[in-house]
Design a protein around this motif. Structure first.
Motif, short mmCIF file in Angstrom:
data_model
loop_
_atom_site.label_atom_id
_atom_site.label_comp_id
_atom_site.label_asym_id
_atom_site.label_seq_id
_atom_site.Cartn_x
_atom_site.Cartn_y
_atom_site.Cartn_z
N ARG A 165 1.13 -0.56 0.04
CA ARG A 165 0.11 0.06 0.17
C ARG A 165 0.69 1.79 0.16
O ARG A 165 0.15 2.23 -0.26
CB ARG A 165 -0.85 0.12 1.88
N MET A 166 1.83 1.26 0.63
CA MET A 166 2.92 2.30 0.49
C MET A 166 3.63 2.44 -1.41
O MET A 166 3.54 3.78 -1.58
CB MET A 166 4.49 2.22 0.93
N ILE A 167 3.19 1.83 -2.05
CA ILE A 167 3.75 2.24 -3.42
C ILE A 167 2.19 2.24 -4.01
O ILE A 167 2.65 3.07 -4.57
CB ILE A 167 4.12 0.47 -3.74
N LYS A 168 1.10 2.11 -3.57
CA LYS A 168 -0.03 2.66 -4.11
C LYS A 168 0.46 4.29 -3.55
O LYS A 168 -0.39 4.90 -4.61
CB LYS A 168 -1.42 2.09 -3.33
N GLY A 169 0.20 4.26 -2.36
CA GLY A 169 0.30 6.10 -1.67
C GLY A 169 0.97 6.82 -2.68
O GLY A 169 0.90 7.63 -2.48
N HIS A 170 2.41 6.46 -2.61
CA HIS A 170 3.27 7.01 -3.60
C HIS A 170 2.48 7.40 -5.14
O HIS A 170 2.96 8.66 -5.56
CB HIS A 170 4.46 6.18 -3.70
N ALA A 171 2.35 6.00 -5.77
CA ALA A 171 1.57 6.64 -7.13
C ALA A 171 0.60 7.90 -6.77
O ALA A 171 0.29 8.77 -7.68
CB ALA A 171 0.65 5.66 -7.31
N ARG A 172 -0.30 7.62 -6.00
CA ARG A 172 -1.13 8.38 -6.23
C ARG A 172 -0.80 9.50 -5.18
O ARG A 172 -1.53 11.23 -5.44
CB ARG A 172 -2.55 7.82 -4.94
N SER A 173 -0.11 10.36 -4.93
CA SER A 173 0.64 11.21 -4.03
C SER A 173 1.44 11.74 -5.42
O SER A 173 1.20 13.00 -5.72
CB SER A 173 1.62 11.30 -3.15
N SER A 174 1.94 11.14 -6.25
CA SER A 174 2.34 11.58 -7.48
C SER A 174 1.13 12.23 -8.50
O SER A 174 1.56 13.07 -9.08
CB SER A 174 3.61 10.49 -8.10
N MET A 175 -0.06 11.65 -8.47
CA MET A 175 -0.87 11.52 -9.54
C MET A 175 -1.29 13.24 -8.85
O MET A 175 -1.93 14.14 -10.12
CB MET A 175 -2.23 10.76 -9.68
N THR A 176 -1.71 13.43 -7.73
CA THR A 176 -2.42 14.19 -7.18
C THR A 176 -1.43 15.77 -7.49
O THR A 176 -1.76 16.65 -8.09
CB THR A 176 -2.68 13.90 -5.66
N MET A 177 0.61 15.46 -6.43
CA MET A 177 0.71 16.88 -7.14
C MET A 177 0.94 16.99 -8.31
O MET A 177 0.97 18.16 -8.92
CB MET A 177 2.48 16.21 -6.57
N ASN A 178 1.12 16.20 -9.31
CA ASN A 178 1.37 16.33 -10.91
C ASN A 178 -0.04 17.31 -11.39
O ASN A 178 -0.04 18.19 -11.92
CB ASN A 178 1.53 14.60 -12.19
N PHE A 179 -1.15 17.11 -10.79
CA PHE A 179 -2.57 17.19 -11.49
C PHE A 179 -2.40 18.66 -10.42
O PHE A 179 -3.00 19.59 -11.64
CB PHE A 179 -3.44 16.85 -11.34
N VAL A 180 -2.20 18.89 -9.26
CA VAL A 180 -1.92 20.20 -8.81
C VAL A 180 -1.68 21.15 -9.42
O VAL A 180 -1.50 22.13 -10.01
CB VAL A 180 -1.68 20.09 -7.63
N ARG A 181 -0.12 20.49 -9.97
CA ARG A 181 0.81 21.15 -10.85
C ARG A 181 0.50 21.79 -12.13
O ARG A 181 0.67 23.48 -12.44
CB ARG A 181 1.93 20.28 -10.74
N ALA A 182 -0.26 21.74 -12.84
CA ALA A 182 -1.23 21.35 -14.24
C ALA A 182 -1.81 21.93 -13.78
O ALA A 182 -2.06 23.51 -14.89
CB ALA A 182 -1.35 20.41 -14.18
N LEU A 183 -2.61 21.88 -12.91
CA LEU A 183 -3.65 23.29 -12.56
C LEU A 183 -3.40 24.63 -12.73
O LEU A 183 -3.91 25.84 -13.07
CB LEU A 183 -4.34 22.70 -11.64
N ILE A 184 -2.43 24.85 -11.85
CA ILE A 184 -1.34 26.05 -11.42
C ILE A 184 -1.09 26.36 -12.56
O ILE A 184 -1.04 28.24 -12.84
CB ILE A 184 -0.55 26.39 -10.29
N ASP A 185 -0.10 25.90 -12.63
CA ASP A 185 0.76 26.29 -14.14
C ASP A 185 0.22 26.58 -15.21
O ASP A 185 0.28 27.42 -15.97
CB ASP A 185 1.83 25.60 -14.85
N GLY A 186 -1.38 26.20 -15.49
CA GLY A 186 -2.40 26.31 -16.45
C GLY A 186 -2.68 27.85 -16.76
O GLY A 186 -3.77 27.60 -17.16
N GLY A 187 -2.56 28.09 -15.19
CA GLY A 187 -3.93 29.35 -15.09
C GLY A 187 -4.43 29.30 -13.96
O GLY A 187 -5.70 30.13 -13.69
#
Length: 464
Positions: A165-187
């Motif tokens: 589940r730690m692997i799954k947690g890392h993956a979902r944390s990464s997906m969350t971070m990527n989406f937040v960064r994309a939203l902010i960088d996209g305006g």
């Protein structure tokens, strides 16, 4: 020269510290994994995975927190009590981000200072529990400790601590971070269009008109500045945004602790801003040992049982060089206890000349159970603790530099009271949390407006 302009590399790496030196100390609130070989295999995988944040982001946040210590910024830290894997979705993430952006807009407009925006997400998948086991109908099983450890369903298979589940947690944390960064960088956070941050379900809110007036005032101010300058103010197109979580699951945190090129020391690259919870804050414990060697800015939850002497010893351990931006104390005393417990702590730190950022968590000390079996918090108690915190800091000559909240962008009914005066009968309508009750959008926005009004009433203290 102000303290925030001093070299933030004042901390020296302890010679007797390593990312795994915590293993020689008593470690509380960790699950017992039934297969040690499986655990080590998972940790090996994690050590090979890419980090979730960067060292330069971490150091930029530390500089902003140093400025918050001096009253030049205000920290807004908020998000879920415990993230779930199922809630790693675009709607949940974007709505949570909208709430924090709207709150920060209220704070910037009302306090006339920059806000440090920190999400309590992208890693908040593990939770401490008051008991190791839970008993239902005579059957005892391990307690649910968050999706990174086990599942909430009451069955032997679900409650078995599973290291994968730690692997799954890392993956979902990464997906969350990527989406937040994309939203902010996209305006997504463009101050030219704060009206885009609105949530569709809050049109009926009693606070909606006041918020819209604020949005219009900010829009008018932006247009006025751009008319004078003759060009668009481009730095209003995006904001800095950081992540935080309770670094509870030490094997996972150790695997994400790395050295990086061109920077000395060790960084926890699973988050920008880890904190130690109240249950694991012992000075001689494993969590404090792990934290003392990190270069990240770090925080510590401070409860009503902490004494001034314990707090000063904690500072000696976690920030011996008195580095700006390094250490945050998040006090969580409860509305009925804060006036009795907090002043002595403030006085001890002030008299000793220690540099910390004081933050109020008005949520965790005000949890109760209702007659119909729900775990909840009353908005009037949250409000009371926060108001008292501002008053007590002002009286002590210290500064309340931030707030730490459990909140969501979903239309939940988990905390009583607030703008719509939710009652116990409302709880069952939309109670979605698996652990602790969260503020919904209206209640979170009301907290932001409360902070502005209280700060305006009290003015700015003369000393930090």
């Amino acid at each position: 020269m102000s303290s925030s302009e001093r070299n933030i590399q004042a901390v020296k790496l302890p010679t007797d510290w390593a990312p795994d030196s915590w293993r020689g100390r008593t470690a509380l609130q960790l699950p017992t994994y039934p297969d040690a070989a499986e655990l080590e295999g998972v940790l090996g995988e994690l050590r090979a995975l890419p980090p979730l944040v960067t060292s330069w982001e971490i150091l930029a946040l530390k500089q902003q927190l140093a400025e918050a210590q001096e009253g030049k910024r205000f920290l807004l830290q908020g998000g879920d009590c415990a993230e779930t894997f199922d809630a790693c979705s675009s709607d949940v993430i974007s709505n949570r981000l909208k709430v924090l952006l709207q709150m920060s807009l209220v704070l910037v407009h009302g306090m006339r200072k920059p806000v440090v925006r920190v999400g309590r997400f992208a890693g908040q998948y593990a939770k401490p529990r008051s008991a190791d086991t839970e008993t239902v109908d005579g059957v005892s099983l391990p307690s649910y400790r968050g999706d990174m450890v086990n599942a909430p369903e009451f069955s032997e298979a679900a409650r078995r601590p599973d290291p994968r589940r730690m692997i799954k947690g890392h993956a979902r944390s990464s997906m969350t971070m990527n989406f937040v960064r994309a939203l902010i960088d996209g305006g997504f956070a463009d101050l030219h269009h704060p009206e885009y941050w609105n949530l569709s379900w809050v049109g009926h809110s009693p606070l909606a008109d006041e918020y819209r007036r604020m949005v219009n005032a900010i829009g008018d101010a932006v247009r006025f500045m751009e008319t004078l300058s003759g060009s668009e103010v481009h730095n209003l197109n995006r904001v800095d945004f950081y992540t935080s979580h309770e670094a509870l699951l030490l094997p996972y945190e150790e695997s994400m602790t790395r050295q990086v090129p061109r920077h000395w020391g060790w960084f926890n690259l699973s988050t920008h801003y880890p904190w130690i919870g109240m249950r694991t804050a012992a000075v001689d414990g494993a969590h404090a040992e792990y934290f003392r060697g990190l270069r990240n800015p770090i925080a510590l939850k401070v409860g009503p049982s902490v004494t001034p002497d314990q707090l000063l010893k904690t500072i000696d351990l976690l920030n011996p060089e008195d580095e700006p931006g390094r250490l945050t104390f998040i006090h969580r005393m409860g509305a009925t206890g804060i006036a009795d417990k907090l002043p002595a702590l403030l006085d001890a730190v002030r008299r000793d000349g220690r540099r910390v950022l004081w933050v109020c968590d008005p949520m965790h000390g005000n949890t109760e159970s209702t007659t119909n079996g729900y775990k909840t918090r009353r908005f009037r108690n949250i409000r009371s603790e926060l108001e008292q915190a501002f008053e007590l800091h002002a009286a002590a000559g210290t500064r309340l530099g931030g707030v730490h909240l459990e909140l969501t962008g979903e239309d939940v009914t988990e905390c009583l009271g607030g703008a719509r005066e939710l009652t116990e009968s409302d709880l069952e309508r939309a109670y979605k949390s698996t652990v602790d009750p969260r503020l919904n959008y209206e209640q979170a926005l009301e907290v932001a407006m409360l902070i502005v009004r209280k700060q305006s009433q009290l003015g700015t203290p003369t000393s930090a």
